[in-house]
Design an enzyme around this catalytic site. Structure first.
Site, PDB file in Angstrom:
ATOM      1  N   THR A  54       0.873  -1.177   0.000  1.00 11.22           N
ATOM      2  CA  THR A  54       0.000   0.000   0.000  1.00 11.22           C
ATOM      3  C   THR A  54       0.907   1.223   0.000  1.00 11.22           C
ATOM      4  O   THR A  54       2.069   1.138   0.411  1.00 11.22           O
ATOM      5  CB  THR A  54      -0.892   0.047   1.246  1.00 11.22           C
ATOM      6  OG1 THR A  54      -0.024   0.111   2.379  1.00 11.22           O
ATOM      7  CG2 THR A  54      -1.760  -1.187   1.356  1.00 11.22           C
ATOM      8  N   GLU A  99      -5.869  -4.016  -0.177  1.00  8.58           N
ATOM      9  CA  GLU A  99      -6.263  -5.047   0.785  1.00  8.58           C
ATOM     10  C   GLU A  99      -7.475  -5.859   0.336  1.00  8.58           C
ATOM     11  O   GLU A  99      -7.804  -6.875   0.943  1.00  8.58           O
ATOM     12  CB  GLU A  99      -6.571  -4.388   2.148  1.00  8.58           C
ATOM     13  CG  GLU A  99      -5.352  -3.833   2.877  1.00  8.58           C
ATOM     14  CD  GLU A  99      -4.994  -2.407   2.469  1.00  8.58           C
ATOM     15  OE1 GLU A  99      -5.388  -1.976   1.362  1.00  8.58           O
ATOM     16  OE2 GLU A  99      -4.321  -1.719   3.260  1.00  8.58           O
ATOM     17  N   LYS A 129     -13.314  17.708   9.847  1.00 10.03           N
ATOM     18  CA  LYS A 129     -14.212  17.737  10.984  1.00 10.03           C
ATOM     19  C   LYS A 129     -14.358  19.179  11.441  1.00 10.03           C
ATOM     20  O   LYS A 129     -13.448  19.744  12.032  1.00 10.03           O
ATOM     21  CB  LYS A 129     -13.638  16.884  12.105  1.00 10.03           C
ATOM     22  CG  LYS A 129     -14.662  15.976  12.723  1.00 10.03           C
ATOM     23  CD  LYS A 129     -14.015  15.048  13.706  1.00 10.03           C
ATOM     24  CE  LYS A 129     -15.069  14.137  14.303  1.00 10.03           C
ATOM     25  NZ  LYS A 129     -14.540  13.272  15.321  1.00 10.03           N
ATOM     26  N   TRP A 161     -18.842  16.212  10.240  1.00 12.34           N
ATOM     27  CA  TRP A 161     -18.040  15.853   9.078  1.00 12.34           C
ATOM     28  C   TRP A 161     -18.517  16.550   7.816  1.00 12.34           C
ATOM     29  O   TRP A 161     -19.708  16.635   7.538  1.00 12.34           O
ATOM     30  CB  TRP A 161     -18.102  14.344   8.837  1.00 12.34           C
ATOM     31  CG  TRP A 161     -17.278  13.572   9.810  1.00 12.34           C
ATOM     32  CD1 TRP A 161     -16.414  14.090  10.726  1.00 12.34           C
ATOM     33  CD2 TRP A 161     -17.253  12.157   9.981  1.00 12.34           C
ATOM     34  NE1 TRP A 161     -15.837  13.084  11.452  1.00 12.34           N
ATOM     35  CE2 TRP A 161     -16.338  11.876  11.019  1.00 12.34           C
ATOM     36  CE3 TRP A 161     -17.897  11.094   9.357  1.00 12.34           C
ATOM     37  CZ2 TRP A 161     -16.057  10.589  11.444  1.00 12.34           C
ATOM     38  CZ3 TRP A 161     -17.608   9.807   9.786  1.00 12.34           C
ATOM     39  CH2 TRP A 161     -16.706   9.559  10.818  1.00 12.34           C
TER      40      TRP A 161
HETATM   41  P1  ADP Z   1      -3.095   3.760  -2.335  1.00 14.78           P
HETATM   42  O1  ADP Z   1      -3.035   4.026  -0.866  1.00 14.78           O
HETATM   43  O2  ADP Z   1      -1.830   3.494  -3.002  1.00 14.78           O
HETATM   44  O3  ADP Z   1      -3.974   4.708  -3.063  1.00 14.78           O
HETATM   45  P2  ADP Z   1      -5.016   1.733  -2.850  1.00 14.78           P
HETATM   46  O4  ADP Z   1      -4.982   1.716  -4.308  1.00 14.78           O
HETATM   47  O5  ADP Z   1      -5.127   0.469  -2.106  1.00 14.78           O
HETATM   48  O6  ADP Z   1      -3.716   2.338  -2.340  1.00 14.78           O
HETATM   49  O7  ADP Z   1      -6.119   2.764  -2.418  1.00 14.78           O
HETATM   50  C1  ADP Z   1      -7.340   2.363  -1.893  1.00 14.78           C
HETATM   51  C2  ADP Z   1      -8.156   3.558  -1.527  1.00 14.78           C
HETATM   52  O8  ADP Z   1      -8.512   4.302  -2.687  1.00 14.78           O
HETATM   53  C3  ADP Z   1      -9.466   3.209  -0.891  1.00 14.78           C
HETATM   54  O9  ADP Z   1      -9.318   2.921   0.468  1.00 14.78           O
HETATM   55  C4  ADP Z   1     -10.275   4.477  -1.149  1.00 14.78           C
HETATM   56  O10 ADP Z   1      -9.989   5.475  -0.206  1.00 14.78           O
HETATM   57  C5  ADP Z   1      -9.766   4.924  -2.486  1.00 14.78           C
HETATM   58  N1  ADP Z   1     -10.710   4.505  -3.540  1.00 14.78           N
HETATM   59  C6  ADP Z   1     -10.624   3.435  -4.340  1.00 14.78           C
HETATM   60  N2  ADP Z   1     -11.663   3.396  -5.196  1.00 14.78           N
HETATM   61  C7  ADP Z   1     -12.445   4.461  -4.933  1.00 14.78           C
HETATM   62  C8  ADP Z   1     -13.671   4.980  -5.461  1.00 14.78           C
HETATM   63  N3  ADP Z   1     -14.314   4.396  -6.469  1.00 14.78           N
HETATM   64  N4  ADP Z   1     -14.160   6.113  -4.910  1.00 14.78           N
HETATM   65  C9  ADP Z   1     -13.523   6.730  -3.895  1.00 14.78           C
HETATM   66  N5  ADP Z   1     -12.371   6.301  -3.373  1.00 14.78           N
HETATM   67  C10 ADP Z   1     -11.833   5.174  -3.871  1.00 14.78           C
END
Ligand code: ADP
Length: 541
Positions: A184, A330, A439, A444
């Site tokens: 990540t 994840e 916040k 929020w």
């Molecule tokens: P990185 O931290 O590298 O961006 P990830 O690709 O695992 O790693 O990112 C996942 C995160 O991306 C999710 O927890 C969410 O916050 C965001 N995310 C993924 N898809 C969407 C979506 N369709 N709309 C909003 N946020 C998204």
């Protein structure tokens, strides 16, 4: 009493074997970094993956060993997806856009003894080499003609591949064996490794091919605009073999013009990518005066961050069904997909966009709930909002090497760090990442809603909202806006657009114009970097 059905393991190699047998001539088009375009097919990928698997074994790669890549979207990288996992080793795709220190940390933590990389990353690898004590082989993913001169310490991909006969029978083993490792981005603390298994990967591929999933099928020609190092390119390399879809791999060129030209030349029906990629595509079309209706896509999947309504609208007006999915490293990554339900099919465009701006509904296999700050489950009534938790067979149970300790609660739920609402039909609406939540006086404010609203103004190219320090309210929203070329809207005009869309107390305390917004290594708005610069803006303005 057990059922009497065969307990055949779900192995990644079986996807390739299937593609080779049933879809051998389905094309794979690749743009290697050193050019020119390579045209092959699933039979070619399968044959070369077996040769590469033999080459890796000759280098001493054994089951469970990590094999790392620093590479773009090419046929060679696709071959490694199968060659490495097929022999029971673990493909560790490293994001080359990260900072060198992060790459160094991730490579060391993964502990690969073999690193394969594209030619443009040679300076990066050279700078890292002496910091990687476990590394035994550095393989350049190119042919002999393009190998750097005088470098006996480097191995040529095509040379070692050509030395093998491909007479390898993929071994069988427990489907729970590890197959891939992705870190990540580590916006908080050090990056953490998510370790996929053959079982989780194959189950996830079924979801990609399901009609109400990503609907990938043999009829598709997919332009892969999401990098192979970004959560396994959202599972498409595996799912494409499962259904025999044509795959178009654009190499390192993800700019608007390259994507448009390639999509047209290859008749691509589907593409996938983060919003930034699509915003870049439309920017190119607008500046070049190209009608978006000439885009060949039937569908475009937008994920990785919230799909702006204005972006979804542009695709739909061009006759492309753009939709979004939500997930994270994840969750392999796809967990929810926004598919129109039968009663929503007849809606007009605005009604459809109301549905498609949500992150979608859980696919079979994925369970979702939202919890309040006290950890208690909240109602899925479309108004309660809390942290999203997820559970399922392609959701992580912990990080590689035990980093972060126990990550599941007593009932096996994984806390995503995303804040969301879930409505009575099961549609998830993400409002923020927990760490980006604004916040204000204890309430929020959704940055995603505000950004979406701002992007509705025709002169806004990009917008980001962050929480910044405020004396009275602790935090208030600050909006950063990049204006489109040759436009000069005033903050008041943008504010007027927002006023129509969000509650009055959500309106940003300031709207500031900037030349560009910082992005993360996966092309998302880097709010941590923005907060570092702007956190005291209201206090000092
Ligand atoms: P990185 O931290 O590298 O961006 P990830 O690709 O695992 O790693 O990112 C996942 C995160 O991306 C999710 O927890 C969410 O916050 C965001 N995310 C993924 N898809 C969407 C979506 N369709 N709309 C909003 N946020 C998204």
């Amino acid at each position: 009493m057990f059922g009497l059905m065969q307990d055949r393991p779900l192995l990644i190699s079986s996807l390739l074997t299937h593609a080779e047998r049933y879809h051998p001539a389905s094309e794979i088009v690749s743009v290697p970094c050193e050019g020119p375009v390579v045209r092959t097919d699933w039979a070619g990928i399968a044959r070369r993956a077996r040769q590469m698997a033999q080459a890796l074994q000759r280098m001493g790669v054994k089951p469970g060993d990590r094999v790392a890549t620093l590479a773009w979207n090419t046929h060679r990288h696709l071959e490694l997806y199968y060659a490495v996992a097929g022999i029971g080793a673990v493909l560790h795709t490293v994001n080359p856009r990260l900072y060198p220190e992060q790459i160094d940390y991730i490579l060391n933590h993964g502990g690969a003894e073999v690193l394969l990389f594209d030619l443009p990353f040679l300076p990066l690898v050279d700078a890292q080499m002496d910091k990687l004590p476990t590394l035994r082989h550095a393989v350049v993913m190119t042919d002999a003609a393009h190998m750097p001169a005088g470098r006996d310490d480097l191995v040529c991909y095509e040379t070692v591949l050509a030395a093998e006969d491909g007479a390898l029978v993929w071994p069988s083993f427990d489907e729970r064996q590890a197959s891939g490792l992705c870190y990540t981005s580590g916006t908080t603390g050090n990056p953490k490794g998510v370790l996929y298994s053959h079982r989780s990967t194959v189950l996830h591929a079924f979801l990609c091919c399901a009609a109400d999933g990503l609907h990938l099928s043999r009829a598709d020609a997919t332009l892969l605009a999401v990098p192979l190092f970004h959560v396994n390119a959202w599972g498409i390399p595996y799912a494409s073999a499962m259904c025999g879809a044509k795959l178009v791999l654009p190499g390192l060129k993800l700019d608007g013009q390259s994507l448009y030209d390639l999509a047209r030349a290859e008749g691509c029906t589907l593409s996938l990518g983060v919003p930034t990629v699509w915003i870049g595509l439309f920017k190119y079309l607008d500046e070049a005066g190209i009608d978006p209706a000439t885009l060949p896509f039937e569908r475009v999947l937008i994920g990785g961050s919230a799909a702006p309504r204005a972006l979804l609208r542009r695709f739909h007006e061009a006759g492309v069904h753009a939709f979004q999915a939500w997930g994270m490293s994840e969750t392999s990554p796809v967990a929810t997909v926004a598919t129109l339900l039968p009663h929503q099919q007849a809606l007009g465009l605005d009604g459809k966009l109301d549905v498609l701006t949500r992150q979608g509904r859980a696919m079979f296999g994925v369970e979702l709930k939202i919890v309040g700050e006290d950890g208690q489950e909240l109602p899925q009534d479309g108004s309660a909002s809390g942290e999203l938790k997820v559970r399922g067979p392609w959701v992580t149970s912990g990080y590689y090497g035990g980093v972060g300790g126990q990550v599941l609660d007593a009932d096996g739920w994984f806390a995503t760090g995303d804040v969301a609402r879930i409505d009575t039909e099961g549609f998830v609406t993400l409002t923020d990442r927990a760490k980006d939540v604004i916040k204000s006086g204890g309430e929020w404010i959704s940055s995603i809603d505000l950004e979406n609203a701002a992007l509705g103004h025709p002169a806004v190219e990009a917008a980001a909202v962050i929480g910044v320090y405020h004396e009275k309210w602790q935090e208030r929203p600050l909006m950063l806006v990049v204006r489109k070329r040759d436009t000069a809207p005033e903050p008041a005009e943008i504010r007027a657009v927002l006023e129509d869309k969000v509650a009055h107390w959500w309106l940003p305390d300031a709207i500031v114009f900037v030349d560009s917004l910082p992005l993360t290594a996966t092309g998302k708005l880097d709010k941590k970097a923005m907060r570092a610069v702007w956190k005291d803006y209201l206090a000092t303005a």
